[in-house]
Scaffold this active site. Sequence first.
Site, PDB file in Angstrom:
ATOM      1  CB  CYS A   6     -12.311  25.561 -96.488  1.00 52.36           C
ATOM      2  SG  CYS A   6     -10.678  25.633 -95.100  1.00 52.36           S
ATOM      3  CG  ASP A  29     -10.188  12.044-104.966  1.00 52.82           C
ATOM      4  OD1 ASP A  29      -8.982  12.277-104.670  1.00 52.82           O
ATOM      5  OD2 ASP A  29     -10.116  12.167-106.203  1.00 52.82           O
ATOM      6  CG  HIS A  45      -6.539  26.804 -94.879  1.00 53.81           C
ATOM      7  ND1 HIS A  45      -7.153  26.009 -96.601  1.00 53.81           N
ATOM      8  CD2 HIS A  45      -5.582  27.040 -96.003  1.00 53.81           C
ATOM      9  CE1 HIS A  45      -6.839  26.203 -97.162  1.00 53.81           C
ATOM     10  NE2 HIS A  45      -5.484  26.828 -96.906  1.00 53.81           N
ATOM     11  CG  ASN A  85      -0.012  14.303-104.819  1.00 54.04           C
ATOM     12  OD1 ASN A  85       0.964  13.373-104.379  1.00 54.04           O
ATOM     13  ND2 ASN A  85      -1.104  13.755-105.024  1.00 54.04           N
ATOM     14  CG  HIS A  98      -6.101  16.724-100.414  1.00 52.49           C
ATOM     15  ND1 HIS A  98      -5.854  17.919-100.423  1.00 52.49           N
ATOM     16  CD2 HIS A  98      -5.070  16.093-100.761  1.00 52.49           C
ATOM     17  CE1 HIS A  98      -4.718  17.875-101.231  1.00 52.49           C
ATOM     18  NE2 HIS A  98      -4.718  16.350-102.305  1.00 52.49           N
TER      19      HIS A  98
END
Length: 112
Positions: A6, A29, A45, A85, A98
């Site tokens: 966020c 990343d 979120h 994941n 994500h």
Amino acid sequence: MDCIFCKIAAGEIPSTKVYEDDKVIAFNDLDPQAPFHVLIIPKEHIASAAQIDESNSAVVAHIFEVAAKIASEQGLSDGFRIVSNCGESAGQTVMHLHFHMMAGRDFGWPAG
Ligand code: AMP
Ligand code: ZN
């Protein structure tokens, strides 16, 4: 809310952005697992894929549209992998939905 993604979406924590619009952001990343490795996240979120329902699923479709656009812009013509994941045993460490988008090497299957 104390959520690192966020804060990245709000620009409060720096990131190397690859794409941004009003609904999503994609950024490199910090610990890349492939020569090309970005995270595509909703600005809203959502804790994980387990929290997707009919009220918020449109952003997931949008994320996949954005992934195709990124692939074309970045010239990922050899293919790419998208992974999300979900939950601790799947390896989720940041509890904000994500999608890892990785390219630039061959990937094994099954993963992990
Ligand atoms: P996961 O383990 O699937 O929840 O993925 C979380 C990912 O976020 C990992 O690949 C981390 O390297 C990455 N990550 C954590 N903090 C940051 C950050 N501040 N900027 C970019 N990537 C991050
Ligand atoms: Zn969040």
